[in-house]
Design an enzyme around this catalytic site. Sequence first.
Site, PDB file in Angstrom:
ATOM      1  N   ASP A 219       0.824  -1.228   0.000  1.00 59.02           N
ATOM      2  CA  ASP A 219       0.000   0.000   0.000  1.00 59.02           C
ATOM      3  C   ASP A 219       0.851   1.269   0.000  1.00 59.02           C
ATOM      4  OD1 ASP A 219       0.969   0.128   2.587  1.00 59.02           O
ATOM      5  OD2 ASP A 219      -0.981   0.109   3.577  1.00 59.02           O
TER       6      ASP A 219
ATOM      7  N   HIS B 219       3.389   2.016   2.110  1.00 56.46           N
ATOM      8  CA  HIS B 219       3.964   2.497   3.382  1.00 56.46           C
ATOM      9  C   HIS B 219       5.473   2.305   3.420  1.00 56.46           C
ATOM     10  CE1 HIS B 219       3.109  -1.755   5.073  1.00 56.46           C
ATOM     11  NE2 HIS B 219       4.423  -1.636   5.078  1.00 56.46           N
TER      12      HIS B 219
END
Length: 259
Positions: A135, A137
């Site tokens: 995602d 991060h």
Amino acid sequence: MAEVIIVESREAAGALVADAIVRLVRGNPEAVLGLATGSTPLPVYEALRARVGELDLSKVRGFALDEYVGIDPRHPESYRSVITREVVEPLGLDPRRVRVPDGSLDGIEHHGSDYEEAIGEAGGIDLQILGIGTDGHIGFNEPGSSFASITRVKTLTQQTRDDNARFFDSVDDVPMHCITQGLGTILRARHLVLLAFGEGKAAAVAGAVEGPVTASLPGSAIQLHPRASVVVDEAAASRLRFAEYYRYTYDNKPDWQVL
Ligand code: F6R
């Protein structure tokens, strides 16, 4: 922008980054390393392990990126255990010089600022190893994290918990909260080295390197850093628009310009 190096294998990436760490430690035996956990940095630690005979790492200082909140530090998948098992013991680091954010609930409200203080007292991080989540991060700075953030408690996305379920018996065992260096903390390191392998990381890598700089894809913060290196295999590079240019640049890199 970041220097992007496309390599043929994880082992090649590990050897390249290990070389950079060896050079750093030869120049300064007390260098400060920022240590990532997860599967991505393992080839770096393995390559370094093969070089411990030629290098004394006992004075190196280390700061892990993150830790799960509420996990027993003796749990095999606590990042304290992972750092001890994968880094401190095999590389001969002094455990007193290696810190992991304190994920215990007792006094959790102070653990972030204590960690920031400790990094400051060590003189800052010289080389920060980073992986990237599917995602986007880095550390455990999930989408929406401020670029100015410092070490603090965050809530993991369901996607990250699903991704990390492979380290636990079930996804329900993956802690929901973590304590992580912030994007602001990471951006203060003097050199960022982000690694990524496999098709599953291709979108996150493309977003981080070539996408808009946005808190919606925290890895894109590396575009704000004056010295960021991205080391990826072909699969993780497969969605990079300028991949050919990165290959051309690296193939023509002058000898004096190392990673
Ligand atoms: C780990 C960390 C995370 C991981 C990321 C990728 O300390 O901060 O950002 O780097 O979740 O995990 P792997 O490498 O397991 O794919």
